[in-house]
Enzyme design. Sequence first.
Site, PDB file in Angstrom:
ATOM      1  N   SER B 184       0.831  -1.183   0.000  1.00 27.77           N
ATOM      2  CA  SER B 184       0.000   0.000   0.000  1.00 27.77           C
ATOM      3  C   SER B 184       0.880   1.252   0.000  1.00 27.77           C
ATOM      4  O   SER B 184       1.809   1.326  -0.810  1.00 27.77           O
ATOM      5  CB  SER B 184      -0.930  -0.066   1.213  1.00 27.77           C
ATOM      6  OG  SER B 184      -2.148   0.552   0.962  1.00 27.77           O
ATOM      7  N   ASP B 434      -8.578  -5.651  -6.047  1.00 26.81           N
ATOM      8  CA  ASP B 434      -8.258  -4.519  -5.168  1.00 26.81           C
ATOM      9  C   ASP B 434      -8.483  -3.216  -5.927  1.00 26.81           C
ATOM     10  O   ASP B 434      -7.875  -2.998  -6.971  1.00 26.81           O
ATOM     11  CB  ASP B 434      -6.788  -4.643  -4.748  1.00 26.81           C
ATOM     12  CG  ASP B 434      -6.316  -3.480  -3.904  1.00 26.81           C
ATOM     13  OD1 ASP B 434      -7.155  -2.686  -3.422  1.00 26.81           O
ATOM     14  OD2 ASP B 434      -5.083  -3.363  -3.714  1.00 26.81           O
ATOM     15  N   HIS B 459      -6.097  -6.595  -1.670  1.00 22.98           N
ATOM     16  CA  HIS B 459      -5.072  -5.643  -1.229  1.00 22.98           C
ATOM     17  C   HIS B 459      -3.890  -6.350  -0.542  1.00 22.98           C
ATOM     18  O   HIS B 459      -4.027  -6.866   0.551  1.00 22.98           O
ATOM     19  CB  HIS B 459      -5.718  -4.617  -0.301  1.00 22.98           C
ATOM     20  CG  HIS B 459      -4.981  -3.302  -0.233  1.00 22.98           C
ATOM     21  ND1 HIS B 459      -4.568  -2.596  -1.340  1.00 22.98           N
ATOM     22  CD2 HIS B 459      -4.579  -2.555   0.832  1.00 22.98           C
ATOM     23  CE1 HIS B 459      -3.962  -1.472  -0.964  1.00 22.98           C
ATOM     24  NE2 HIS B 459      -3.948  -1.434   0.344  1.00 22.98           N
TER      25      HIS B 459
END
Lengths: 500, 500
Positions: B184, B434, B459
């Site tokens: 991320s 995602d 994710h």
Amino acid sequence: MALSSTNFLLLFLLLFLGSHSPSKAVTLRPPFWKSWWPRRSNERFSTYQYETRYFTQTLDHFSFKQLGSFQQRYLLNQHHWSGALRMGPIFFYCGNEGGIEWFAENTGFMWDIAPRFGAMLVFAEHRYYGQSLPYGSREKAYQNADTLSYLTAEQALADFATLVIDLKRNFSAEACPVILFGGSYGGMLAAWMRMKYPHIAVGALSSSAPILQFQDIVPSQIFYDIVSNDFKRESLSCFKCIKESWNILEHLGQTSEGLANLSRRFNLCWKLNRTQDLADWLSSAYSYLAMVNYPYPANFLMPLPAFPIKEVCKRMDSYPDGTGILDRIFGGISIYYNYTGSVDCFDIRDDPHGMNGWNWQACTEMVMPMSSNEESSMFPPYCFDYDAYQDQCIKEFGVRPRPKWITTEFGGHDLERDLKHFGSNIIFANGLLDPWSGGGVLQNVSDSIISLVTEEGAHHLDLRAATDQDPEWLVDQRESEVEIIRGWISDYYTGKASSF
Amino acid sequence: MALSSTNFLLLFLLLFLGSHSPSKAVTLRPPFWKSWWPRRSNERFSTYQYETRYFTQTLDHFSFKQLGSFQQRYLLNQHHWSGALRMGPIFFYCGNEGGIEWFAENTGFMWDIAPRFGAMLVFAEHRYYGQSLPYGSREKAYQNADTLSYLTAEQALADFATLVIDLKRNFSAEACPVILFGGSYGGMLAAWMRMKYPHIAVGALSSSAPILQFQDIVPSQIFYDIVSNDFKRESLSCFKCIKESWNILEHLGQTSEGLANLSRRFNLCWKLNRTQDLADWLSSAYSYLAMVNYPYPANFLMPLPAFPIKEVCKRMDSYPDGTGILDRIFGGISIYYNYTGSVDCFDIRDDPHGMNGWNWQACTEMVMPMSSNEESSMFPPYCFDYDAYQDQCIKEFGVRPRPKWITTEFGGHDLERDLKHFGSNIIFANGLLDPWSGGGVLQNVSDSIISLVTEEGAHHLDLRAATDQDPEWLVDQRESEVEIIRGWISDYYTGKASSF
């Protein structure tokens, strides 16, 4: 006329031979303290035509303190530009530590080759130099460590990146390839910019850029060793004469009578207060001579004959046996300081305006350790003393240097390994006579990170305008550079075409 | 128990659905304002063993203002390290916007593979998060725009570079290869760090890192389109039900009676003041569901079944014909907010402590435009409005965003061209379920800048610890990552050996 040391044009990093910490013994000053950068900011140049423009630049790119902006100056020439539609290249000079006109004027190579590429020329001034002054004036920008604190190479690179993007947008030139140019400190910036901002420029010509002159990457004595070797290769007796001169100077300097004697012998305008000032004046001349040891008569730092070190040594060796060492030294040094013969007496006083931008940079991130080796150097022995260096920076600027920062940010300890499979399209050009070549990249790193080394080259001679006296190797070097740059641009166009 | 929205674990950028600017119409909030980052800083984790250490870090790497330093926390595990003599690798996690223990705990992949590599593990906390607080405390660090101004990605990268160099020196591990990891925002940092500091690390695994979610690089509606498609692929009626629900909510919300009705239907602990709060609560759940649409039951943001979107849609579609849309929505959303069945009523109030680090970052450099397309999205239509975004940032933080800065500093508009012959050794891993994959790198850039795309991935699932429920494609993906990393390290050793 009296020649003041403040008149010496100085390309870059030069030898900042300090005048602090008085000492009886003649010593070599650590090369950072006094900048002899030309202060001829009002001088008018007329060789080349350009527009002068200003860009509203962010003062601090890396924090969000509301510090406002400043006007960054840049020079622009579109005369030969083939235009946005034809994706005409943009040649972008990464400004050094001085007014940008001087660099535009002394980078004739870009002007010479622009027509062959249909290139736009941009010369971007470095923040805190010339007219690109934060806080509205030089006085305010240089007021103290707080106002100076944004004078760093990283901020300058971010300035250049921001400026290029804005320029491209204004000219609808988003698709045009940018080539970076720079010599000396500007060459360091060009190389670092290609490494850090590959999306901004497709390649960089980095000339005489000592990006390895940090921490312990290269031996700290390499600079003075190269200067010394430049003299030794011309004449061993010349080298020895200089090497032996320091003791004699020191001996004479111990009495007032001796200082008066020295002042007369060296035709100084005022009586010496201490030998060190004379020693600084001499040793910096030797280093400058090595940097501008060009193969044709030039007026770069000073008006000089071709191969000036050869001339200096020839003069020193020309006196009959029995001539004293100091007389030989004076004869030799006069080639450098008085080649035109117009100097009545020498004013060797230091420039009293000590606070200048490069000194700040040397006291913050540009910490380049320099020593002088007892055996191999013709200079007085000197061992780089970081603690003393730091103390001086704290005293003068109230700032503590970060000697490891440049290698943290840009690497250098194992450049070949780091860049072998990373990065591309950089030419590192170095002349081996140039003492700054000691901190340069002297071997090819990869197929496209190329080292162009010239045995007879000095400080970024390749960036100067072509003359009819250029030796063949220099013509060849420039032609190689042109061909490599042409390859970068051609690859770029090929990539563009295939993406349609 | 009442479930408060502040309990939701949130991985990263998540959807900062604002509660400012009250409006009658139900709308989609620009995804930056409210961070639901976990505030469980006192929570104890026990899965993995590590030492907690602190490093004295420079507050501002890019200026020389005398700002002092702060203590940066990092977690260290040497258990499997094969040592400096054997050049054992260092696996370095680039901390995200939160306390580092949580990332250490949720990055089981590094712990799983460390023994196979003889690797040291380092998890470095990001400045201004967890315990790595400038000015001595969270309160002081977050006091105002001035104290927050050094919370930037560039400063964080420089922190990591400085820390790595110091760690290596302390362990005499200068020759040991460093591999970067991150998911991320941490994955963005890992990729950018490999690009900007190739001398610090030999490669980076950048998982679910939307480095292209800036300016106009990808369509601004891509995030919500992916969420919507995740629902549509499970069930068109489910997608339509959600898409139609907003008008009904808005209609009911126009009267006090209607708000009371909504509060009862959705089993809220308190009566709604405005429909928007409920809409925010619903739309963020849909986005979270898309991010954690994992193939096995997991408790990442919330305890959830395998493929939770399938379960949500199954529930919504399971009611008999004639069941109202809001009843279906409530049934579906309960899968997300109340899978364990332990919630008595829902507390959907916003966390009142609005000032958090990610919001600052979103208001300065991390400006990610997000829209919702009328046709393709199941969310209320929303067109990214930069002026309103900026106004909100000025109002809340007294800071003006720099929406073009990230692409100036890191590029992105033509990443493939820029990195094709520049840079190496990056894995961009993305799962297509995602929504952040919309801003990810989904194609190989070169032989060594690799995109690993998994159709069924969400994710940064790859960074989580292996479980016996992992589907084969996930096992394969992780094995590919291990093999690629092994290749980087092996190349590094080969290069080292040949330089001796």
